[in-house]
Structure formats: structure tokens, C-alpha cells
Design a protein around this motif. Structure first.
Motif, mmCIF file in Angstrom:
data_model
loop_
_atom_site.group_PDB
_atom_site.id
_atom_site.type_symbol
_atom_site.label_atom_id
_atom_site.label_comp_id
_atom_site.label_asym_id
_atom_site.label_seq_id
_atom_site.Cartn_x
_atom_site.Cartn_y
_atom_site.Cartn_z
ATOM 1 N N GLY A 130 -2.215 2.124 7.590
ATOM 2 C CA GLY A 130 -2.687 3.562 7.922
ATOM 3 C C GLY A 130 -2.516 3.802 9.338
ATOM 4 O O GLY A 130 -2.887 3.167 10.196
ATOM 5 N N VAL A 131 -2.181 5.228 9.487
ATOM 6 C CA VAL A 131 -2.091 5.835 10.826
ATOM 7 C C VAL A 131 -3.560 5.834 11.307
ATOM 8 O O VAL A 131 -3.977 5.494 12.359
ATOM 9 C CB VAL A 131 -1.451 7.105 10.863
ATOM 10 N N GLU A 159 -1.858 13.002 8.618
ATOM 11 C CA GLU A 159 -1.266 12.401 9.716
ATOM 12 C C GLU A 159 -0.619 11.281 8.902
ATOM 13 O O GLU A 159 -0.095 10.365 9.621
ATOM 14 C CB GLU A 159 -2.589 11.881 10.525
ATOM 15 N N THR A 160 -0.023 11.209 7.701
ATOM 16 C CA THR A 160 0.255 10.117 6.846
ATOM 17 C C THR A 160 1.770 9.874 7.748
ATOM 18 O O THR A 160 2.357 10.970 8.220
ATOM 19 C CB THR A 160 0.558 10.565 5.430
ATOM 20 N N MET A 203 0.597 -1.338 -0.225
ATOM 21 C CA MET A 203 -0.071 0.013 0.056
ATOM 22 C C MET A 203 0.956 1.149 -0.156
ATOM 23 O O MET A 203 2.063 1.329 0.462
ATOM 24 C CB MET A 203 -0.998 0.040 1.127
ATOM 25 N N CYS A 249 -0.381 5.252 0.682
ATOM 26 C CA CYS A 249 -1.296 6.575 1.008
ATOM 27 C C CYS A 249 -0.514 7.519 1.589
ATOM 28 O O CYS A 249 -0.092 7.468 2.607
ATOM 29 C CB CYS A 249 -2.513 5.713 1.672
ATOM 30 N N TYR A 250 -0.795 8.601 1.086
ATOM 31 C CA TYR A 250 -0.480 9.947 1.536
ATOM 32 C C TYR A 250 -1.420 10.924 1.554
ATOM 33 O O TYR A 250 -0.998 12.087 1.435
ATOM 34 C CB TYR A 250 0.764 10.335 1.057
ATOM 35 N N GLN A 251 -2.666 10.611 1.528
ATOM 36 C CA GLN A 251 -3.715 11.852 1.427
ATOM 37 C C GLN A 251 -4.211 12.366 2.481
ATOM 38 O O GLN A 251 -5.002 13.551 2.376
ATOM 39 C CB GLN A 251 -5.060 11.063 0.673
ATOM 40 N N CYS A 252 -3.707 12.136 3.772
ATOM 41 C CA CYS A 252 -4.250 13.110 4.786
ATOM 42 C C CYS A 252 -3.086 13.551 5.557
ATOM 43 O O CYS A 252 -1.646 13.008 5.370
ATOM 44 C CB CYS A 252 -5.111 12.192 5.975
ATOM 45 N N LYS A 270 -6.517 2.202 8.560
ATOM 46 C CA LYS A 270 -6.926 1.356 7.413
ATOM 47 C C LYS A 270 -5.809 0.387 7.130
ATOM 48 O O LYS A 270 -4.459 0.632 7.082
ATOM 49 C CB LYS A 270 -6.755 2.500 6.212
ATOM 50 N N CYS A 301 1.810 6.256 4.323
ATOM 51 C CA CYS A 301 1.590 5.091 4.871
ATOM 52 C C CYS A 301 2.055 3.766 4.109
ATOM 53 O O CYS A 301 1.410 3.843 2.840
ATOM 54 C CB CYS A 301 0.269 4.846 5.347
HETATM 55 FE FE1 SF4 Z 1 -3.730 7.391 4.001
HETATM 56 FE FE2 SF4 Z 1 -4.951 6.674 6.590
HETATM 57 FE FE3 SF4 Z 1 -2.145 7.070 5.870
HETATM 58 FE FE4 SF4 Z 1 -3.865 9.124 6.094
HETATM 59 S S1 SF4 Z 1 -3.353 7.751 7.713
HETATM 60 S S2 SF4 Z 1 -2.270 8.677 4.538
HETATM 61 S S3 SF4 Z 1 -5.678 8.038 4.995
HETATM 62 S S4 SF4 Z 1 -3.537 5.451 5.191
#
Ligand code: SF4
Ligand code: SF3
Length: 550
Positions: free
Chosen positions: A19-20, A8-9, A1, A3-6, A23, A15
Motif C-alpha cells: 500500500g502507498v 492515494e491508491t 493484494m 486495495c483501492y479503497q483510498c 500496508k 495497490c
Molecule cells: Fe488500500 Fe493503503 Fe493502497 Fe489506500 S494506500 S488503496 S488503503 S493499500
């Protein structure tokens, strides 16, 4: 995976393991696959639209699918699997419609428009393949812009869905969202063209928020100054969280006369400001604070909890409330009961939640007192004379827009401190769950105008822009940036991204964004934002206040 959309990544980079937010890898990958499929659908639907083909099912599928992938909205893998399946079918349908109308897409189609599978094992395999990942775009500036646009679209889609739920729609928004999604797969677009598309996303973001504002106010009246109780009553209660006002309307109607009280949580707090909901005597108050405190605060609520949207925090292993969590709409959590969508002209059926509530103990009081809100544009404009006088006499020196999101990072205590240390002749304009950092501080008032004016939910940041434009008109200024308004915005998830893009589109300059700048901004893209819009991060509270006031 990946993901860096939020905000708190992990490590402010991305992530990669889990996910933090909680997820898991398989859910993150399945969300990526859904995004992939939606891009494929959008390539066909955009072409089809040129031939006058508007597929309502596609429109709904896209905005709802985007909403489902927003941070903390949906953790239920099976719902994503089912959605991917449905999406592939829909893609074949719109493709057929296009071909039947004699349409054809020139050039080679990307894999997202041609890959097809029926078995869930194949979805699983595909979801783990590199071409589906955000990292598939190798050039980091192109990736950064594509993701900035995509996250803006997610936020926009969420607001659009709430408006549609109230019977308001704007076909141009469907068109733009799908066109923009399709463009994120187009390798011929230059960086400059992607920057232009980013700003255009902001423009449609303004339209989406305006549409939702119209939907909310025409349906429920204009928000008005309201004192909201933060204590509890003696009846069992249902806690409703998230952003969907149609859901709270249905719940209030169905709980009336049952002996069950209704409490808002998090972003649902502003529901109290609407005239239409004030008539419900059992609409008792707001329980708790921003989303990230829920694992603690839900323990003492004792009754069922309904999530209408983000932000869900996965309950801890020993949580006592996990079996009392319900979801609806785009929200979802594995093992939690999902309340199905309403049939046309009917209400959602919340009877199971109500029956459960009847067997629960009343909530334990964790706070006492009241908070004040309801300062959306109509209410502030009604007070305009007072506000303008206060500015003219110097009683109010400056306004600080501190809208946006809250989050769990320790560094967010900056916003509490910032609010506390602001000089007494300043006023905070807020919207979104960011307000929980300072809305219980008793910062006083200036000649009867509270020093924290809460416009409502994050989408009501639109209200703050309307207020700014109104003030610009009253003071006969040429530029919105000549107003004594500073912007110190907190972000967390993708709704804040569309709010930011909307403000940029409206010409607002020198926005400070924190607690950290988005990890998805590459150094070059961040530079474009700094150079053209004066975007900056945050520093030390005292230094920032000095800077803002200079
Ligand atoms: Fe993505 Fe969740 Fe990580 Fe935010 S904390 S970047 S939504 S996986
Ligand atoms: Fe909050 Fe999740 Fe963004 Fe609507 S509830 S603002 S974070």
C-alpha cells in the motif's frame, strides 16, 4: 493484494504490491479475509434477526472489525488473525442460534458463510486466495457498487463505535450494516438495486452521524467558539490523535495534577471546542498538522503519542519516536503497545503512557499562535441572525463547504490556493482534517464572522448539513440546492465516503470531489453519480472558482 479503497491508491488504480499507506501485502490480505468472514457472519445474523435474535457480540464485532480495516487505522497483522479466529467462532455461534430457533437460509450459501478453519496457516492460505479479494467480483460495475457500499459502511461503523463508546446506540444501525454487508454477497441483486442500497447507506450514514452528534453534545456540551493554542508549554506532554472523545476524556482525567500536559493532534483538535474539556488547565493546545506530516512532527514532540483511531503513518526506520507510540480501540501498529478496552463503568488505563511522559522532555515548539474553531450547528445557529443579515446585505455572497480529509499528494495544494483565492465575501465551512490546508492562513472575517468556520471532525460534516437545512428554513426555500452554498470536498479514506453518501441522501447536488475521483468508481457508476447528482472532479483553481460563482 488488491486495495483501492483510498484516494492515494497506486496510480489511481489499485495497490497491488504494497500500500502507498504502508500496508503490507499480508496485512492487506488478512484484512480482506476479515471482511470476508464478517460478510459470512452477517448472512446468519440478518436471518437470525428476522426471528428476533439479536446477538450483541456480533453487533460489536462487526462495527469494530469494519473500523479496523479503515485506511491507516490498523497495521497489526496479529490482531487481524486473532479477529478472524474470533469471527469464525462467532459465526458458528450465531448459526447455531438460528438453527435452534428453527431458522434456515434458503438456497446455496456463499463460501464466506461456510469456509471454516482453526489454524493460522490456513487463514494465511485463504487470505491469499482469489475468492477473498475485492477482484473476486468480476463485473466491474457490480464490484464498484459493492465496494462503494462497503466503504460507506466502514465509515459509518467508525462513527457508530464512537457513539457506542459514549453509551449511545441505535439497533437499526446494527441491522442495516449487517444486512447491507450480506447483500454485497448476493449475486441476484441488480445494478439498480445496488444503486438503491448505496443511497440507503447514505441515509443510515446520516443517522449514524446524528447519533454521534447527540452522543458528543449530550456528553460534553455543544462546541463553542474557541481559540486553540498551537504553541507549547514547558511541561512534558502526551499527544493524542484520532477521533475518540471518550479516550481523551479518560486521558485528561488521569493526567490531571501529574505535571503532564495533553496536546491534541490531527482530528482530535476539535476536542478543544467542547465545554467539558475546557476545565482542564493541562489541556494545552494542538500540536502539528494533518496526519501525513506526523513522521516529521512527532520527531520534535518528545513525549508519548496515543492513537485512538486512524490515521497512523508507519514510522520511518530511523524514527526516534517509534517506541513512544501507543494505540487503543480499533487502532493498532505492530510493536506498539495497545491499551486494552475499558471495563464497563471504568476508564481505560493510561498509566503506562503517563509514566513514560514523566521521563520525557517537553515538546519543541514548531508553531506559535492560535487557531479558531467550534462552529458546529448549535454555535452557528446561535449566530444565525448575524449570518442571515450578512447574506441579506450581500456581505456574504457564498459559502463553500470544504470538509473532508487531507492527504500527502502534492495536488492537494489546490485546496490552499482555492481558499486563498476565494473572493473576500465568501465563507468556508469546514470539518475533518481537510482544514489543515487553510486553517492557519488568516483569511480574515466578515463583520466578525471568521471566513473559515470549523465545525469539528469529519463526522461533524453532519453539523454543516444541519446548518444548511436551518438556513433553508430561514430563507423559506424549497430545495437545499437553492442556498448560496457550494460543495468542494476533499476525500481520502472511507469516512469521507460515508459523508459523501450522506450528503447525496440529503439531496445535495453538484458536489465537487477531489483531488481525484475514487478509483473504485467504474466509468458507469461514476456516470450515474454525474447524471443524477452532478458530482464532478476538480480542475484549475481559477476556473473552478469562476464556475462556482457563476
Ligand atoms: Fe488500500 Fe493503503 Fe493502497 Fe489506500 S494506500 S488503496 S488503503 S493499500
Ligand atoms: Fe483525516 Fe485520516 Fe479523513 Fe476524520 S485523520 S478525516 S484522513
Amino acid at each position: 493484494m488488491f486495495c483501492y479503497q483510498c484516494q492515494e491508491t497506486a496510480g489511481n488504480k489499485g495497490c497491488t504490491v504494497r500500500g502507498v499507506c504502508g500496508k503490507t501485502e499480508d496485512v492487506a490480505n488478512m484484512q480482506d479475509l476479515l471482511m470476508y468472514v464478517m460478510k459470512g457472519i452477517s448472512i446468519y445474523s440478518t436471518k437470525a434477526r428476522e426471528l428476533g435474535i439479536e446477538n450483541e457480540e456480533v453487533n460489536k464485532f462487526i462495527y469494530n472489525g469494519l473500523f479496523m480495516t479503515i485506511t491507516n487505522a490498523n497495521f497489526d497483522k496479529q490482531r487481524f488473525v486473532d479477529y478472524v479466529k474470533e469471527g469464525l467462532k462467532l459465526r458458528e455461534e450465531i448459526k447455531k442460534q438460528l438453527e435452534t430457533a428453527g431458522g434456515k437460509i434458503e438456497g446455496t450459501l456463499p463460501d464466506c458463510a461456510t469456509w471454516y478453519a482453526e489454524k493460522e496457516e490456513e487463514f494465511e492460505r485463504k487470505s491469499y486466495s482469489p475468492e477473498v479479494s475485492v477482484l473476486a467480483t468480476e463485473n466491474e460495475d457490480v464490484r464498484s457498487l459493492r465496494e462503494l457500499i462497503t466503504y460507506g459502511l466502514k465509515g459509518l461503523a467508525a462513527y457508530l463505535e464512537h457513539a457506542v463508546n459514549l453509551g449511545f446506540e441505535d439497533k437499526d444501525l446494527y441491522k442495516f450494516v449487517q444486512e447491507a454487508l450480506a447483500k454485497t454477497t448476493d449475486d441476484t441483486l441488480t445494478v439498480d438495486e445496488l444503486v438503491a442500497l448505496t443511497l440507503e447507506t447514505g441515509k443510515y450514514g446520516v443517522n449514524a452521524m446524528a447519533l454521534l452528534d447527540k452522543a458528543n453534545t449530550e456528553t460534553y456540551g455543544n462546541p463553542e467558539v474557541t481559540k486553540v493554542n498551537i504553541g507549547v508549554g514547558t511541561n512534558p506532554g502526551i499527544l493524542i490523535s484520532g477521533h475518540d472523545l471518550k479516550d481523551i476524556e479518560d486521558l485528561l482525567k488521569q493526567t490531571e495534577g501529574t505535571g503532564i500536559d495533553v496536546y491534541t493532534h490531527g482530528e482530535m483538535l476539535p476536542a478543544h471546542y467542547y465545554p467539558a474539556f475546557k476545565k482542564y488547565k493541562h489541556f494545552v493546545g494542538n500540536y502539528g498538522n494533518a496526519w501525513w506530516k506526523q513522521t516529521e512532527e512527532f520527531e520534535t514532540f518528545n513525549g508519548p503519542i496515543l492513537f485512538t483511531t486512524n490515521c497512523i503513518v508507519p514510522p520511518k526506520k530511523d524514527a526516534s519516536y517509534a517506541d513512544r507510540v501507543f494505540t487503543t480501540g480499533a487502532a493498532g501498529y505492530p510493536g506498539s503497545k495497545h491499551i486494552p478496552d475499558r471495563e464497563p463503568g471504568e476508564m481505560k488505563d493510561f498509566s503506562e503512557i503517563i509514566e513514560m511522559a514523566k521521563k520525557c522532555k517537553p515538546p519543541v515548539e514548531i508553531e506559535k499562535g492560535e487557531i479558531v474553531g467550534g462552529f458546529a450547528h448549535n454555535q452557528v445557529v446561535a449566530l444565525a441572525d448575524k449570518v442571515v443579515d450578512a447574506v441579506k446585505t450581500g456581505a456574504i455572497k457564498k459559502f463553500f463547504v470544504m470538509a473532508g480529509c487531507d492527504g500527502r499528494m502534492k495536488s492537494r495544494s489546490y485546496y490552499t490556493e482555492f481558499a486563498e483565492k476565494l473572493p473576500k465575501d465568501t465563507v468556508i465551512l469546514t470539518a475533518g482534517c481537510a482544514k489543515y490546508r487553510y486553517n492557519k492562513l488568516n483569511l480574515g472575517d466578515i463583520g466578525g464572522i471568521p471566513r473559515v468556520l470549523d465545525a469539528g471532525q469529519c463526522n461533524d460534516s453532519y453539523s454543516l448539513a444541519v446548518i444548511a437545512l436551518k438556513l433553508k428554513e430561514i430563507f423559506e426555500l424549497n430545495d437545499i440546492n437553492e442556498l448560496p452554498i457550494a460543495y468542494n470536498i476533499a476525500w481520502y479514506e472511507q469516512k469521507a465516503v460515508i459523508v459523501l453518501l450522506a450528503l447525496l441522501y440529503l439531496g445535495v447536488k453538484n458536489i465537487h470531489l477531489g483531488p481525484t475521483l475514487p478509483a473504485f468508481l467504474s466509468p458507469n457508476v461514476a456516470n450515474v453519480l454525474v447524471k443524477n447528482f452532478g458530482i464532478a472532479g476538480i480542475g484549475k483553481v481559477e476556473d473552478d472558482i469562476e464556475l462556482f460563482l457563476s
